[in-house]
Scaffold this motif. Sequence first.
Motif, PDB file in Angstrom:
ATOM      1  N   PHE A   6       0.831  -1.197   0.000  1.00  0.00           N
ATOM      2  CA  PHE A   6       0.000   0.000   0.000  1.00  0.00           C
ATOM      3  C   PHE A   6       0.870   1.254   0.000  1.00  0.00           C
ATOM      4  O   PHE A   6       1.938   1.280   0.607  1.00  0.00           O
ATOM      5  CB  PHE A   6      -0.902   0.035   1.242  1.00  0.00           C
ATOM      6  N   ALA A  21      -5.130   6.840  -6.896  1.00  0.00           N
ATOM      7  CA  ALA A  21      -5.385   5.398  -7.031  1.00  0.00           C
ATOM      8  C   ALA A  21      -5.203   4.943  -8.471  1.00  0.00           C
ATOM      9  O   ALA A  21      -4.684   3.850  -8.733  1.00  0.00           O
ATOM     10  CB  ALA A  21      -6.787   5.064  -6.532  1.00  0.00           C
ATOM     11  N   GLN A  25      -2.387   2.197  -9.567  1.00  0.00           N
ATOM     12  CA  GLN A  25      -2.916   0.957 -10.128  1.00  0.00           C
ATOM     13  C   GLN A  25      -1.997   0.455 -11.242  1.00  0.00           C
ATOM     14  O   GLN A  25      -1.783  -0.746 -11.398  1.00  0.00           O
ATOM     15  CB  GLN A  25      -4.331   1.195 -10.665  1.00  0.00           C
ATOM     16  N   LYS A  29       0.055  -1.085  -7.105  1.00  0.00           N
ATOM     17  CA  LYS A  29       0.017  -0.694  -5.706  1.00  0.00           C
ATOM     18  C   LYS A  29      -1.377  -0.179  -5.360  1.00  0.00           C
ATOM     19  O   LYS A  29      -2.036   0.442  -6.191  1.00  0.00           O
ATOM     20  CB  LYS A  29       1.032   0.414  -5.423  1.00  0.00           C
ATOM     21  N   LYS A  30      -1.788  -0.452  -4.134  1.00  0.00           N
ATOM     22  CA  LYS A  30      -3.061   0.066  -3.656  1.00  0.00           C
ATOM     23  C   LYS A  30      -2.816   1.339  -2.853  1.00  0.00           C
ATOM     24  O   LYS A  30      -1.732   1.550  -2.312  1.00  0.00           O
ATOM     25  CB  LYS A  30      -3.771  -0.988  -2.800  1.00  0.00           C
ATOM     26  N   ARG A  32      -4.140   4.026   0.174  1.00  0.00           N
ATOM     27  CA  ARG A  32      -4.958   4.348   1.348  1.00  0.00           C
ATOM     28  C   ARG A  32      -4.743   5.813   1.683  1.00  0.00           C
ATOM     29  O   ARG A  32      -3.672   6.363   1.410  1.00  0.00           O
ATOM     30  CB  ARG A  32      -4.572   3.464   2.541  1.00  0.00           C
TER      31      ARG A  32
END
Length: 204
Positions: A6, A21, A25, A29-30, A32
């Motif tokens: 993340f 995001a 992407q 990777k994500k 938060r």
Amino acid sequence: MINEEFVIVATKNQGKVKEFAKLFQKLNKKVRSLADIDQVPEIIEDGISFIENAEKKASIIAKYLNTTVIADDSGLCVDQLKGAPGIYSARYAGEHGNDNLNNNKLLNELNNLNIEPDENGCLSKAQFVCALVLVNPNSNQVIKVEGTCEGRIINQPRGECGFGYDPLFYLPQYKKTMAELNVEEKNKISHRANALKKLYEILK
């Protein structure tokens, strides 16, 4: 390189989070945001530039969480107002993040200058600026980039999309305000998109 699954984006602004995001992407990777984390330290944005504020946010949160963090500081610089609101864009009218108050103050300040609008209703040249700083505390990696978008300030807000000063930011090449563009159009030309492209070129 970023080793974590993340990437933390040091903002609670969901409009910004969505844009980040999409970028990460591509890198598998994500993302938060600070809205997903409890008890983050309060950060006073007292830098004298967009880059200084972004680096301060990224560094403090990265150290606190011991993970990679990306932070941005962005705003609007209006020629006829000598670069204002600049780094104070989010709190221009005194209340942080109140878009309506900020937009109203911007128009009031320009109207006080008795500027004659052009044929499109534009009052001044302007520039959106976005500074991005990525900090990886484990590798001491620090990346700084900046993106801009040139436009005009229009005398009446138009459009329902976007946030911040988007309804007043007119793009002559589209004959629309930023708030009249769809997400795909905005993500091609916005200040944040341009900064993200530079970051992507470095990270990929």
